[in-house]
Write an enzyme that holds these catalytic residues in place. Structure first.
Site, PDB file in Angstrom:
ATOM      1  N   ASP A 366       0.820  -1.214   0.000  1.00 11.63           N
ATOM      2  CA  ASP A 366       0.000   0.000   0.000  1.00 11.63           C
ATOM      3  C   ASP A 366       0.860   1.273   0.000  1.00 11.63           C
ATOM      4  O   ASP A 366       1.843   1.359   0.736  1.00 11.63           O
ATOM      5  CB  ASP A 366      -0.856  -0.053   1.287  1.00 11.63           C
ATOM      6  CG  ASP A 366      -1.939   0.989   1.301  1.00 11.63           C
ATOM      7  OD1 ASP A 366      -2.017   1.782   0.356  1.00 11.63           O
ATOM      8  OD2 ASP A 366      -2.711   0.993   2.280  1.00 11.63           O
ATOM      9  N   ARG A 442     -11.471   2.983   8.640  1.00 12.50           N
ATOM     10  CA  ARG A 442     -10.115   3.216   8.133  1.00 12.50           C
ATOM     11  C   ARG A 442     -10.140   4.325   7.066  1.00 12.50           C
ATOM     12  O   ARG A 442      -9.518   4.217   6.031  1.00 12.50           O
ATOM     13  CB  ARG A 442      -9.505   1.945   7.548  1.00 12.50           C
ATOM     14  CG  ARG A 442      -7.991   1.933   7.650  1.00 12.50           C
ATOM     15  CD  ARG A 442      -7.375   0.856   6.773  1.00 12.50           C
ATOM     16  NE  ARG A 442      -5.960   0.686   7.065  1.00 12.50           N
ATOM     17  CZ  ARG A 442      -5.062   0.256   6.197  1.00 12.50           C
ATOM     18  NH1 ARG A 442      -5.416  -0.062   4.976  1.00 12.50           N
ATOM     19  NH2 ARG A 442      -3.812   0.120   6.541  1.00 12.50           N
ATOM     20  N   ASP A 477      -6.461  -6.475  -1.588  1.00 12.71           N
ATOM     21  CA  ASP A 477      -6.835  -6.221  -0.194  1.00 12.71           C
ATOM     22  C   ASP A 477      -8.265  -5.703  -0.097  1.00 12.71           C
ATOM     23  O   ASP A 477      -8.856  -5.258  -1.087  1.00 12.71           O
ATOM     24  CB  ASP A 477      -5.844  -5.207   0.400  1.00 12.71           C
ATOM     25  CG  ASP A 477      -5.635  -5.400   1.889  1.00 12.71           C
ATOM     26  OD1 ASP A 477      -6.499  -6.013   2.552  1.00 12.71           O
ATOM     27  OD2 ASP A 477      -4.603  -4.921   2.402  1.00 12.71           O
ATOM     28  N   MET A 478      -8.816  -5.694   1.109  1.00 12.13           N
ATOM     29  CA  MET A 478     -10.177  -5.217   1.342  1.00 12.13           C
ATOM     30  C   MET A 478     -10.247  -4.888   2.829  1.00 12.13           C
ATOM     31  O   MET A 478     -10.401  -5.787   3.649  1.00 12.13           O
ATOM     32  CB  MET A 478     -11.116  -6.368   0.987  1.00 12.13           C
ATOM     33  CG  MET A 478     -12.538  -6.011   0.737  1.00 12.13           C
ATOM     34  SD  MET A 478     -13.421  -5.649   2.240  1.00 12.13           S
ATOM     35  CE  MET A 478     -15.070  -5.574   1.638  1.00 12.13           C
ATOM     36  N   ASP A 547      -2.888 -10.234   9.855  1.00 11.36           N
ATOM     37  CA  ASP A 547      -1.903  -9.164  10.037  1.00 11.36           C
ATOM     38  C   ASP A 547      -1.055  -9.428  11.272  1.00 11.36           C
ATOM     39  O   ASP A 547      -0.072  -8.726  11.509  1.00 11.36           O
ATOM     40  CB  ASP A 547      -2.615  -7.811  10.197  1.00 11.36           C
ATOM     41  CG  ASP A 547      -2.948  -7.207   8.844  1.00 11.36           C
ATOM     42  OD1 ASP A 547      -2.407  -7.677   7.829  1.00 11.36           O
ATOM     43  OD2 ASP A 547      -3.766  -6.267   8.803  1.00 11.36           O
TER      44      ASP A 547
HETATM   45  C1  GLA Z   1      -4.056  -4.602   5.344  1.00 14.89           C
HETATM   46  C2  GLA Z   1      -3.226  -5.812   5.010  1.00 14.89           C
HETATM   47  C3  GLA Z   1      -1.775  -5.510   5.273  1.00 14.89           C
HETATM   48  C4  GLA Z   1      -1.342  -4.318   4.455  1.00 14.89           C
HETATM   49  C5  GLA Z   1      -2.220  -3.129   4.774  1.00 14.89           C
HETATM   50  C6  GLA Z   1      -1.944  -1.983   3.834  1.00 14.89           C
HETATM   51  O1  GLA Z   1      -4.107  -4.387   6.701  1.00 14.89           O
HETATM   52  O2  GLA Z   1      -3.646  -6.910   5.732  1.00 14.89           O
HETATM   53  O3  GLA Z   1      -0.979  -6.622   4.969  1.00 14.89           O
HETATM   54  O4  GLA Z   1      -1.384  -4.633   3.096  1.00 14.89           O
HETATM   55  O5  GLA Z   1      -3.603  -3.466   4.635  1.00 14.89           O
HETATM   56  O6  GLA Z   1      -2.755  -0.901   4.072  1.00 14.89           O
END
Ligand code: GLA
Length: 749
Positions: A366, A442, A477-478, A547
């Site tokens: 990101d 977020r 991602d989401m 994460d």
């Molecule tokens: C999520 C994903 C992370 C990362 C962040 C980036 O939390 O799980 O691995 O890619 O977004 O914003």
């Protein structure tokens, strides 16, 4: 095999180890008779309906209808006409009244399977399965229901789905369509579910089911970190290696309900499907609705037996076939190391160090697009931030490729930030309820990708970026759940379609992506593992598991995930110590061994590492390359669980031909004055002789009977019969210190 026994009006579905039996009562009601270990014959089975027994239905020909409806073990239950239990189908007529009554019409047995339109599904390659299609009908509603049962020839699996057709000339509204039912008969029932939260996804929960119900469910728009679309029913005595278990898993990524319920006479009914909350689907005359698939697995050889069947099915018939044998790249991802503060030079630095360490791919996470320096902006603007990526994306990718590394990219296509060019141009593209400002999570909002212009507007941007440079991998991602799910465009009666239509639009987008970029490796992600489900696995062979990259936390997250999903699908990386999420310090060796249980990579500043640790990376990568094929194609066995024993964790992967296995043992908490632990392996050939090696530096570091672990060294533990390793086991030495991991290689000689 699917057999219709004419004289008994009975269907007998058999797999290598199981029988599934349903039949007609009074020639019209489809009821469930048996699901369990394989039966040679069905003679006398109808008596299990107990139609002559109180309190079932004492007066066979003149019974009260509702007395019958409330206890009969329907195959696919319906609401409003006397069945008060958790049911599969509810339908409103043109007067807004609810009530269904399904009766048998006919059936067809076909080789292969009927693919559910627009939905991810288990694949029915030639010769692997057969399908029973039972047609049911409600004459008053003019509603036809096809109950589909796909029976795999080599796996103890039955896949169910339902297709509802409005064959009347009046409108109908479906307010509940679940995918299927499970009628299990455990003694002293218990239920297994995968419960959790962000950073604590899929923790195994086992609880008694004495009365009432236990459920796993999501109304968050995605399958969620809180519950997983899976539920199993088992006996109190069932262990990893013995006893009965019935599992259900849903091939779907949106709202779901999985529930097990004991009724008033002690019968257990399980249901699984799209959550009825917020669901309402108008069906015009002639229209059809297809439910997602529910996968049923029965095992009489314990929890592990169920697990391995799910793994085989999902690897061989759900995930794109090529990934069963194709190596996954070892990657380095910059997220935890840099967050959004990076530029071309920093990433080139990552790539150089990664190359030296033998890593295959750099993934840029990101922060590369719009003007995204933090999470307040730019989602929706899928064009490169040239301030960070000087010279553009192609220059960076070319340079990384020239070093011999592949390149991967992070995207989050379903989202929009208010601070974005996309929002300024199309403020109405996000989900919103009339008269209400949608809530941020977020700092972002969910795009209504059910609208063709929104879908196209986002997808065309993603396609352009991926066409602009040779990108091998995408992390999709989401990062929020859905709220304010309304569309200003749709008719009032169609708002209840949005949640499901959203999931269908997402599936369409991922399918299109793979069609446009057939070589791409797609990894799904959702704030970690909030969309780790069988629906997403149809498109991506791996999913970011959590994460939470703390290796000790990962033990139970990975244990829970691997209860249903193949270990080769679990995205797992080595990150820094102390860990960013927990502050825990875990040895580098242990972090690597735990990440090697899934797909492998690093998520730390590889440029500025402790030189001793950095020097270990090539050895770790080489070790992963040895374990990876066994992870990918072999059988997984759970040997012990820290969650249960509060001391150590242990699992094994065994090559299908049983010639090679790897067992990982993690001593979580050290204890004094305690002998080594006896561990009994599983899945080996009892008659074969195995050479066992372990990576402890035994004699060298023994201190008070303890061992300490040395990197990359391997020492012979000895030769044993498979039988001995499985019955008597081996003694794992007491290791000095918390959080220590040992890896055993078990090779047939
Ligand atoms: C999520 C994903 C992370 C990362 C962040 C980036 O939390 O799980 O691995 O890619 O977004 O914003």
């Amino acid at each position: 095999m699917i057999q219709y026994v004419e004289g008994q009006q009975l269907f007998h579905l058999t797999t290598p180890g199981t029988s599934y039996i349903c039949a007609l009562a009074d020639g019209e009601w489809l009821g469930h008779l048996y699901y369990g270990s394989k039966l040679a014959d069905t003679t006398g089975m109808e008596s299990a309906f107990r139609l002559n027994e109180f309190p079932y239905s004492p007066k066979v020909n003149e019974r009260d209808k509702v007395r019958f409806m409330q206890v009969f073990p329907f195959e696919y239950s319906f609401l409003g006409t006397g069945d008060y239990r958790e049911s599969c189908l509810s339908v409103e007529n043109e007067h807004g009244q609810s009530g269904v009554e399904l009766k048998y019409v006919s059936h067809e047995i076909i080789p292969g399977k009927i693919v559910p339109a627009e939905l991810p599904h288990t694949r029915g390659e030639e010769g692997c399965c057969d399908t029973l299609d039972i047609l049911m009908r409600d004459d008053v509603l003019g509603l036809e229901v096809h109950l589909m049962y796909t029976v795999y020839r080599d796996l103890d699996v039955i896949v169910k789905s339902a297709r509802i057709i409005n064959s009347s000339d009046a409108p109908r509204t479906l307010t509940r369509v679940l995918s299927g039912q499970l009628n299990a008969r455990p003694d002293f029932a218990q239920v297994l579910t995968l419960h959790g939260s962000w950073g604590r996804e899929r923790t195994i929960t086992r609880q008694n089911l004495e009365t009432g119900s236990v459920s796993a469910e999501s109304i968050r728009g995605v399958s969620s970190a809180e519950d997983s679309p899976f539920l199993a029913v088992l006996s109190r005595e069932t262990t990893q290696t013995a006893g009965e278990i019935w599992g259900m898993s849903l091939v779907y990524s949106g709202n779901f309900l999985a529930k097990a319920q004991i009724d008033q006479v002690g019968q257990l009914r399980g249901v699984i499907g799209i959550h009825p909350e917020g669901f309402s689907w108008p069906l015009a005359p002639g229209e059809a609705f297809q439910s997602p698939e529910a996968v049923l697995v029965y095992s009489d050889s314990g929890i592990g037996g169920m697990t391995r069947t799910f793994h085989d099915l999902y690897r061989e018939h759900l995930i794109e076939k090529r990934w069963l044998t194709q190596d996954r790249p070892v990657l380095v991802n910059n997220w935890e190391a840099t967050m959004m503060n990076f530029d071309t030079d920093i990433l080139i630095g990552f790539a150089k160090s990664a190359k030296e360490a033998g890593i295959d791919m750099l993934v840029m996470d990101d922060g590369w697009f719009g003007h995204r320096d933090d999470d307040t902006s730019s989602l929706g603007d899928w064009f490169v931030d040239e301030k960070k990526l000087k010279g553009g994306l192609k220059r960076l990718v070319d340079e990384v490729n020239a070093m011999g590394l592949k390149f991967g990219l992070w995207v989050e296509p379903e989202m929009i930030c208010e601070d974005s060019e996309l929002f300024r141009a199309h403020p109405d593209w996000r989900f919103q309820l009339s008269g209400r400002k949608p809530g941020a999570l977020r700092q972002q909002y969910v795009l209504d990708i059910t609208r063709p212009e929104v879908w196209e507007g986002v997808y065309s941007q993603i396609k352009a970026v991926l066409s602009s440079a040779p990108i091998s991998y995408v992390k999709w991602d989401m990062n929020r759940y859905l709220s304010d799910v309304g569309s200003l465009e749709r008719e009032p009666g169609c708002q209840g379609q949005l949640l499901h239509r959203y999931v269908l639009a997402l599936y369409r987008m991922q399918a299109q992506l793979l069609e446009d970029f057939p070589e791409l490796l797609l990894e799904n992600c959702s704030s970690g593992g909030a969309r780790f489900d069988a629906g997403m696995l149809f498109y991506s062979p791996q999913i970011w598991t959590s994460d939470d990259t703390d290796a000790i936390e990962r033990l139970s997250i990975q244990e829970g995930t691997a209860l249903v999903f193949p270990v080769s699908t679990m995205g797992a990386h080595v990150s820094v110590s102390p860990n960013q999420q927990t502050g825990r310090e875990v040895p580098f060796n242990t972090r690597a061994k735990v990440a090697m249980a899934g797909t492998f990579g690093y998520e730390l500043d590889i440029r500025n590492m402790d030189p001793e640790e950095k020097a270990q990376i090539p050895g770790q990568v080489a070790l992963f390359r040895k374990i990876h094929p066994v992870n990918r194609e072999g059988d997984y066995y759970r040997i012990a669980s820290f969650r249960e024993n509060h001391s150590y964790d242990c699992w094994m992967v065994v090559q299908k031909d049983r010639s090679l296995a790897y067992m990982t043992y993690v001593q979580v908490l050290a204890a004094p004055n305690r002998p080594g632990i006896r561990v009994r392996m599983q899945g080996l050939d009892p008659d074969a002789v195995y050479e066992v090696n372990c990576d402890y530096q035994g004699a060298m570091a023994a201190r008070n009977g303890e061992m300490s672990i040395g990197p990359e060294t391997s020492q012979s533990v000895g030769r044993f019969h498979g039988d001995t390793l499985m019955k008597a086991g081996i003694i794992v030495p007491r290791v000095r210190g918390d959080y220590q991991a040992l890896l055993y290689e078990v090779r047939r000689v």
